[in-house]
Scaffold this motif. Structure first.
Motif, PDB file in Angstrom:
ATOM      1  N   ASN A  30       0.820  -1.209   0.000  1.00  0.00           N
ATOM      2  CA  ASN A  30       0.000   0.000   0.000  1.00  0.00           C
ATOM      3  C   ASN A  30       0.861   1.270   0.000  1.00  0.00           C
ATOM      4  OD1 ASN A  30      -2.524   1.489   0.258  1.00  0.00           O
ATOM      5  ND2 ASN A  30      -1.897   1.901   2.363  1.00  0.00           N
ATOM      6  N   LYS A  31       1.813   1.332   0.909  1.00  0.00           N
ATOM      7  CA  LYS A  31       2.714   2.480   1.028  1.00  0.00           C
ATOM      8  C   LYS A  31       4.129   1.968   1.250  1.00  0.00           C
ATOM      9  CE  LYS A  31      -0.259   5.941   0.828  1.00  0.00           C
ATOM     10  NZ  LYS A  31      -0.205   6.999  -0.184  1.00  0.00           N
ATOM     11  N   PRO A  32       5.159   2.717   0.870  1.00  0.00           N
ATOM     12  CA  PRO A  32       5.142   4.009   0.197  1.00  0.00           C
ATOM     13  C   PRO A  32       4.869   3.896  -1.304  1.00  0.00           C
ATOM     14  CG  PRO A  32       7.409   3.350   0.574  1.00  0.00           C
ATOM     15  CD  PRO A  32       6.546   2.306   1.234  1.00  0.00           C
ATOM     16  N   ASP A  33       4.412   4.983  -1.900  1.00  0.00           N
ATOM     17  CA  ASP A  33       4.056   4.983  -3.319  1.00  0.00           C
ATOM     18  C   ASP A  33       5.247   4.650  -4.215  1.00  0.00           C
ATOM     19  OD1 ASP A  33       1.327   5.661  -2.980  1.00  0.00           O
ATOM     20  OD2 ASP A  33       1.879   7.762  -2.678  1.00  0.00           O
ATOM     21  N   TYR A  34       6.443   5.076  -3.811  1.00  0.00           N
ATOM     22  CA  TYR A  34       7.610   4.899  -4.683  1.00  0.00           C
ATOM     23  C   TYR A  34       8.159   3.472  -4.674  1.00  0.00           C
ATOM     24  CZ  TYR A  34       9.763   6.093  -0.162  1.00  0.00           C
ATOM     25  OH  TYR A  34      10.098   6.162   1.175  1.00  0.00           O
ATOM     26  N   TYR A  35       7.541   2.571  -3.892  1.00  0.00           N
ATOM     27  CA  TYR A  35       7.903   1.150  -3.952  1.00  0.00           C
ATOM     28  C   TYR A  35       6.790   0.303  -4.552  1.00  0.00           C
ATOM     29  CZ  TYR A  35      12.081   1.891  -1.033  1.00  0.00           C
ATOM     30  OH  TYR A  35      13.316   2.289  -0.549  1.00  0.00           O
ATOM     31  N   GLN A  36       5.765   0.941  -5.121  1.00  0.00           N
ATOM     32  CA  GLN A  36       4.672   0.211  -5.746  1.00  0.00           C
ATOM     33  C   GLN A  36       5.165  -0.558  -6.975  1.00  0.00           C
ATOM     34  OE1 GLN A  36       1.439   0.012  -4.878  1.00  0.00           O
ATOM     35  NE2 GLN A  36       1.573   1.371  -3.113  1.00  0.00           N
ATOM     36  N   PRO A  37       4.581  -1.725  -7.260  1.00  0.00           N
ATOM     37  CA  PRO A  37       4.969  -2.435  -8.490  1.00  0.00           C
ATOM     38  C   PRO A  37       4.689  -1.629  -9.749  1.00  0.00           C
ATOM     39  CG  PRO A  37       3.042  -3.451  -7.463  1.00  0.00           C
ATOM     40  CD  PRO A  37       3.580  -2.480  -6.475  1.00  0.00           C
ATOM     41  N   GLY A  38       3.734  -0.707  -9.664  1.00  0.00           N
ATOM     42  CA  GLY A  38       3.366   0.087 -10.830  1.00  0.00           C
ATOM     43  C   GLY A  38       4.346   1.170 -11.229  1.00  0.00           C
ATOM     44  N   ILE A  39       5.480   1.307 -10.514  1.00  0.00           N
ATOM     45  CA  ILE A  39       6.459   2.319 -10.926  1.00  0.00           C
ATOM     46  C   ILE A  39       7.256   1.864 -12.150  1.00  0.00           C
ATOM     47  CG2 ILE A  39       6.698   3.159  -8.561  1.00  0.00           C
ATOM     48  CD1 ILE A  39       9.590   2.011  -8.634  1.00  0.00           C
ATOM     49  N   VAL A  40       7.096   0.608 -12.558  1.00  0.00           N
ATOM     50  CA  VAL A  40       7.752   0.151 -13.790  1.00  0.00           C
ATOM     51  C   VAL A  40       7.373   1.097 -14.928  1.00  0.00           C
ATOM     52  CG1 VAL A  40       7.895  -1.707 -15.480  1.00  0.00           C
ATOM     53  CG2 VAL A  40       7.721  -2.255 -13.040  1.00  0.00           C
ATOM     54  N   PRO A  41       8.339   1.667 -15.645  1.00  0.00           N
ATOM     55  CA  PRO A  41       8.018   2.636 -16.703  1.00  0.00           C
ATOM     56  C   PRO A  41       7.224   2.005 -17.834  1.00  0.00           C
ATOM     57  CG  PRO A  41      10.344   2.044 -16.775  1.00  0.00           C
ATOM     58  CD  PRO A  41       9.792   1.447 -15.514  1.00  0.00           C
ATOM     59  N   LEU A  42       6.497   2.837 -18.561  1.00  0.00           N
ATOM     60  CA  LEU A  42       5.599   2.367 -19.606  1.00  0.00           C
ATOM     61  C   LEU A  42       6.314   1.487 -20.622  1.00  0.00           C
ATOM     62  CD1 LEU A  42       2.722   2.477 -20.705  1.00  0.00           C
ATOM     63  CD2 LEU A  42       3.381   4.504 -22.036  1.00  0.00           C
ATOM     64  N   LYS A  43       7.539   1.830 -20.971  1.00  0.00           N
ATOM     65  CA  LYS A  43       8.276   1.086 -21.992  1.00  0.00           C
ATOM     66  C   LYS A  43       8.591  -0.352 -21.564  1.00  0.00           C
ATOM     67  CE  LYS A  43      12.811   2.788 -20.394  1.00  0.00           C
ATOM     68  NZ  LYS A  43      13.325   1.515 -19.882  1.00  0.00           N
ATOM     69  N   SER A  44       8.521  -0.613 -20.253  1.00  0.00           N
ATOM     70  CA  SER A  44       8.883  -1.943 -19.751  1.00  0.00           C
ATOM     71  C   SER A  44       7.698  -2.712 -19.166  1.00  0.00           C
ATOM     72  CB  SER A  44       9.967  -1.815 -18.671  1.00  0.00           C
ATOM     73  OG  SER A  44      11.135  -1.207 -19.184  1.00  0.00           O
ATOM     74  N   LYS A  45       6.545  -2.062 -19.037  1.00  0.00           N
ATOM     75  CA  LYS A  45       5.412  -2.715 -18.384  1.00  0.00           C
ATOM     76  C   LYS A  45       5.008  -4.003 -19.096  1.00  0.00           C
ATOM     77  CE  LYS A  45       3.250   1.399 -16.282  1.00  0.00           C
ATOM     78  NZ  LYS A  45       3.464   1.044 -14.866  1.00  0.00           N
ATOM     79  N   HIS A  46       5.029  -3.988 -20.424  1.00  0.00           N
ATOM     80  CA  HIS A  46       4.596  -5.181 -21.163  1.00  0.00           C
ATOM     81  C   HIS A  46       5.528  -6.365 -20.925  1.00  0.00           C
ATOM     82  CE1 HIS A  46       7.695  -3.658 -23.903  1.00  0.00           C
ATOM     83  NE2 HIS A  46       7.741  -4.875 -24.421  1.00  0.00           N
ATOM     84  N   ILE A  47       6.808  -6.095 -20.605  1.00  0.00           N
ATOM     85  CA  ILE A  47       7.757  -7.178 -20.339  1.00  0.00           C
ATOM     86  C   ILE A  47       7.384  -7.900 -19.049  1.00  0.00           C
ATOM     87  CG2 ILE A  47      10.178  -7.735 -19.890  1.00  0.00           C
ATOM     88  CD1 ILE A  47      10.938  -5.319 -21.598  1.00  0.00           C
ATOM     89  N   VAL A  48       7.068  -7.101 -18.026  1.00  0.00           N
ATOM     90  CA  VAL A  48       6.638  -7.693 -16.756  1.00  0.00           C
ATOM     91  C   VAL A  48       5.308  -8.412 -16.943  1.00  0.00           C
ATOM     92  CG1 VAL A  48       6.053  -7.234 -14.345  1.00  0.00           C
ATOM     93  CG2 VAL A  48       7.858  -5.898 -15.462  1.00  0.00           C
ATOM     94  N   TYR A  49       4.397  -7.781 -17.662  1.00  0.00           N
ATOM     95  CA  TYR A  49       3.074  -8.378 -17.920  1.00  0.00           C
ATOM     96  C   TYR A  49       3.220  -9.732 -18.618  1.00  0.00           C
ATOM     97  CZ  TYR A  49      -1.692  -8.868 -19.714  1.00  0.00           C
ATOM     98  OH  TYR A  49      -2.944  -9.342 -20.004  1.00  0.00           O
TER      99      TYR A  49
END
Length: 380
Positions: A305-324
């Protein structure tokens, strides 16, 4: 009561049946509740349970309104993840089916025994771990100290007075199995001495670095059920990075000891929990496979939940599909259920702050994010 059980999207029993007390003494209906001004050091549990705040929350649930203070559960449910509210429904359905809202009997008690801990996990802070205190001062110039409320005889006496209807107690921390947190054993001994124990489940959330004493294990024998939940955010070097300054070899030995205890004791169960954060999301398949290879139960996975800067969603857009793609290619739902997490809860705006914190903490602890997580580091 059946009417409420049949409306799982709009109702929760927590304001009636449970309380959670944090390490600082904050009293809430459950650990997910986001706003409370009541503290066990200043208010009695009775004052909290009969407060205007709880009355308002109850009223909203009875009217089918989702309280904003419960947003963490609503957010998880909106992404298809089982929330604590839903988990509690399945866990205590039998008790809830005969529950009388007008009696408001307390069934579930969650107690942070203190914030005394032997680790300073990356995703934690000084509010929940004394080990963090000195290091956090160097970053924030603010020192957090709490007086453990279980040392207050008035608190202990009130907790005792509530035990006749309790069916479930959560002990967390801090680290509840540390000798310095033995104050909670007074509650356990009281339950045993008054013949309440055989109706009660004890649930421990532990970091796995401490094995319980023989005396505590003996006390557990009188209880209906003992649920040991070891919180593991990776194995080997990933574990040691996230759970600093823990030693993996020692912790692994303890895990096997807990596993043996569960295998040879009728009322003891071992479970694993795993926090989905930027440190763990890419490696979730490997962690699940490790649990399977060790013949451990399938881990419960919960999003940070917190902190925001450790959320899994901080993966940048260019790399999100790789994790997905990596998660979606796995065959187990415990992995694929989380495949959209990096997209649905986008937090890439926090990536610069993540970099700042990684640098600060790595330098202080003489650790290296890029050496520990080279595949992940290449994506950020």
């Amino acid at each position: 009561m059946d009417a409420y059980l049949k409306t799982p999207g709009t109702f929760c029993f927590s304001p009636w049946a449970s309380i959670d007390i944090s390490a600082s003494g904050i009293i809430k209906p459950c650990c997910k509740f986001t706003d409370s001004t009541y503290n066990i050091n200043d208010h009695t549990i009775s004052e909290f349970r009969n407060s205007p705040m709880i009355g308002d929350i109850k009223h909203k649930f009875l009217k089918g309104v989702q309280p904003t203070e419960c947003s963490r559960c609503w957010k998880e449910e909106s992404t298809g993840i089982q929330s604590k509210r839903q988990l509690d429904y399945s866990r205590w359905h039998n008790e809830y089916s005969s529950y009388n809202l007008y009696d408001s009997k307390l069934l579930v008690l969650s107690v942070a025994v203190s914030n005394i801990c032997n680790l300073k996990c990356r995703i934690c802070n000084a509010k929940n771990s004394t080990k963090w205190r000195k290091e956090e001062v160097t970053y924030t110039n603010t020192e957090i100290q709490y007086q453990p409320y279980l040392k207050n005889p008035n608190v202990i006496n009130e907790l005792r007075s509530l035990m006749n209807n309790i069916i479930h107690i959560d002990f967390h921390g801090g680290e509840p199995l540390l000798p310095k947190n033995n104050d909670h054993i007074e509650i356990i001994q009281y339950l045993v001495n008054n013949n309440y124990a055989n109706e009660v489940t004890l649930h421990y959330v532990t970091n796995g670095t401490i094995y319980p004493t023989p005396d505590l294990i003996e006390l557990w024998q009188d209880f209906n059920h003992i649920d040991i939940q070891i919180s593991l955010d990776g194995i080997k070097d990933h574990f040691e990075y996230n759970r600093f300054p823990a030693n993996w070899d020692t912790t692994y030995i303890n895990i096997k000891e807990f596993q043996s205890l569960a295998d040879t004791t009728d009322n003891v169960q071992l479970n694993i929990s795993h926090t989905l954060s930027i440190f763990t999301v890419y490696y979730l398949p490997e962690f699940i496979n490790w649990c399977i290879s060790e013949e451990l139960t399938m881990p419960w996975v919960g999003r940070l939940n917190k902190p925001d800067y450790y959320q899994p969603g901080i993966v940048p857009l260019k790399s999100k599909h790789i994790v997905y793609d990596k998660l979606s290619s796995h065959h187990l739902p415990q992995v694929t259920d989380w495949q959209s997490e990096v997209f649905i809860n986008d937090a890439s705006e926090y990536l610069p702050i993540f970099g700042e914190w990684i640098t600060k903490v790595d330098n202080y602890r003489n650790q290296s994010f890029t050496k520990t997580f080279p595949e992940l580091a290449a994506l950020l």
